[in-house]
Design a protein around this motif. Structure first.
Motif, PDB file in Angstrom:
ATOM      1  N   GLY A  15       3.708   5.417  -9.825  1.00 25.06           N
ATOM      2  CA  GLY A  15       2.258   5.216  -9.872  1.00 25.06           C
ATOM      3  C   GLY A  15       1.793   3.840  -9.443  1.00 25.06           C
ATOM      4  O   GLY A  15       0.598   3.565  -9.425  1.00 25.06           O
ATOM      5  N   SER A  16       2.718   2.980  -9.085  1.00 24.74           N
ATOM      6  CA  SER A  16       2.358   1.632  -8.650  1.00 24.74           C
ATOM      7  C   SER A  16       2.475   1.517  -7.133  1.00 24.74           C
ATOM      8  O   SER A  16       2.957   2.428  -6.461  1.00 24.74           O
ATOM      9  CB  SER A  16       3.278   0.599  -9.312  1.00 24.74           C
ATOM     10  N   ALA A  17       2.046   0.379  -6.616  1.00 30.84           N
ATOM     11  CA  ALA A  17       2.155   0.094  -5.192  1.00 30.84           C
ATOM     12  C   ALA A  17       3.449  -0.652  -4.914  1.00 30.84           C
ATOM     13  O   ALA A  17       3.912  -1.448  -5.725  1.00 30.84           O
ATOM     14  CB  ALA A  17       0.972  -0.749  -4.738  1.00 30.84           C
TER      15      ALA A  17
ATOM     16  N   ASN B 142       0.793  -1.225   0.000  1.00 33.04           N
ATOM     17  CA  ASN B 142       0.000   0.000   0.000  1.00 33.04           C
ATOM     18  C   ASN B 142       0.829   1.280   0.000  1.00 33.04           C
ATOM     19  O   ASN B 142       0.313   2.345   0.313  1.00 33.04           O
ATOM     20  CB  ASN B 142      -0.994  -0.001   1.163  1.00 33.04           C
TER      21      ASN B 142
ATOM     22  N   ASP C 166       3.480  -3.406 -16.102  1.00 31.98           N
ATOM     23  CA  ASP C 166       4.080  -2.081 -16.198  1.00 31.98           C
ATOM     24  C   ASP C 166       3.916  -1.594 -17.638  1.00 31.98           C
ATOM     25  O   ASP C 166       4.311  -2.298 -18.570  1.00 31.98           O
ATOM     26  CB  ASP C 166       5.561  -2.174 -15.823  1.00 31.98           C
TER      27      ASP C 166
ATOM     28  N   SER D 231      -1.478  -7.981  -9.187  1.00 31.30           N
ATOM     29  CA  SER D 231      -0.492  -7.041  -9.725  1.00 31.30           C
ATOM     30  C   SER D 231      -0.929  -6.626 -11.118  1.00 31.30           C
ATOM     31  O   SER D 231      -1.903  -7.142 -11.657  1.00 31.30           O
ATOM     32  CB  SER D 231       0.899  -7.677  -9.755  1.00 31.30           C
TER      33      SER D 231
ATOM     34  N   HIS E  73      -1.910   4.591  -0.487  1.00 29.13           N
ATOM     35  CA  HIS E  73      -2.944   4.573  -1.510  1.00 29.13           C
ATOM     36  C   HIS E  73      -3.990   3.536  -1.124  1.00 29.13           C
ATOM     37  O   HIS E  73      -3.778   2.726  -0.229  1.00 29.13           O
ATOM     38  CB  HIS E  73      -2.357   4.216  -2.881  1.00 29.13           C
TER      39      HIS E  73
ATOM     40  N   LEU F 164       2.441   4.157  -2.079  1.00 26.77           N
ATOM     41  CA  LEU F 164       2.297   4.739  -3.408  1.00 26.77           C
ATOM     42  C   LEU F 164       3.658   5.203  -3.899  1.00 26.77           C
ATOM     43  O   LEU F 164       4.255   6.123  -3.354  1.00 26.77           O
ATOM     44  CB  LEU F 164       1.309   5.909  -3.386  1.00 26.77           C
TER      45      LEU F 164
ATOM     46  N   ASP G 168      -6.005   2.241  -4.006  1.00 25.09           N
ATOM     47  CA  ASP G 168      -6.482   1.623  -5.245  1.00 25.09           C
ATOM     48  C   ASP G 168      -5.397   1.319  -6.274  1.00 25.09           C
ATOM     49  O   ASP G 168      -5.710   1.041  -7.421  1.00 25.09           O
ATOM     50  CB  ASP G 168      -7.562   2.505  -5.884  1.00 25.09           C
ATOM     51  N   GLN G 169      -4.144   1.354  -5.895  1.00 24.68           N
ATOM     52  CA  GLN G 169      -3.075   1.028  -6.840  1.00 24.68           C
ATOM     53  C   GLN G 169      -2.575  -0.399  -6.604  1.00 24.68           C
ATOM     54  O   GLN G 169      -2.646  -0.915  -5.488  1.00 24.68           O
ATOM     55  CB  GLN G 169      -1.904   2.007  -6.706  1.00 24.68           C
TER      56      GLN G 169
END
Length: 166
Positions: free
Chosen positions: A49-51, A43, A152, A149, A114, A45, A116-117
């Motif tokens: 832009g990814s977790a 979780n 990318d 996941s 975050h 961020l 939602d990522q």
């Protein structure tokens, strides 16, 4: 030269010794350890832009995060601070090695969250490869493996990240 030794508790992508040793080639792997009262989450961020992985304190008595203890010089710890960046805070936690020994180790806890990522699939692979490499219990590996996941969109970054395993 500063010869002070620091312990680092890696629980995310740096579980993979190949990944960590590319970043810090003189680090030494001390062994597997656990941090009680916490759970592994995805979780944090990231700037991409990814977790990414984080550890979260929990009240569950049975909760734990498994990780790997590396010994680092002061210079290596400073380098790791730069790699982990401002989105993590370096904190000291008491962990227990599998041989029962307790020690204070640094780890990085997220300060940017975050809801939602998802992690990129290559990032999740680093974590899985490290967990398998250090013979974590199959139930722990399964939990990581079941983490959803995403691909990318930067295909070259993904190829570069996974090239270390070829």
């Amino acid at each position: 030269m500063n010869t002070m030794v620091h312990y680092y508790f890696a629980y995310g992508s740096n579980l993979s010794t190949r990944r960590l040793f590319i970043r810090l080639p003189h680090a030494q792997c001390r062994g597997v350890a656990e941090l009680k009262g916490h759970e592994l989450t995805f979780n944090m961020l990231s700037k991409d832009g990814s977790a990414k992985c984080d550890i979260t304190r929990t009240e569950a008595v049975s909760s734990r995060v498994l990780g790997v203890i590396y010994t680092l010089s002061s210079e290596e710890l400073s380098t790791l601070d730069s790699i982990e960046g401002a989105r993590y805070d370096r904190v000291s936690k008491q962990v227990r090695l599998l041989n029962g020994e307790f020690l204070e180790a640094y780890c990085y806890i997220a300060n940017t969250f975050h809801t939602d990522q998802l992690p990129f699939s290559w990032y999740k692979q680093h974590v899985l490869i490290g967990a398998r490499e250090h013979c974590f219990p199959s139930s722990y590996i399964d939990t990581i493996n079941h983490q959803t996941s995403m691909q990318d969109p930067d295909v070259k970054r993904e190829q570069l990240e996974l090239e270390i395993y070829k």
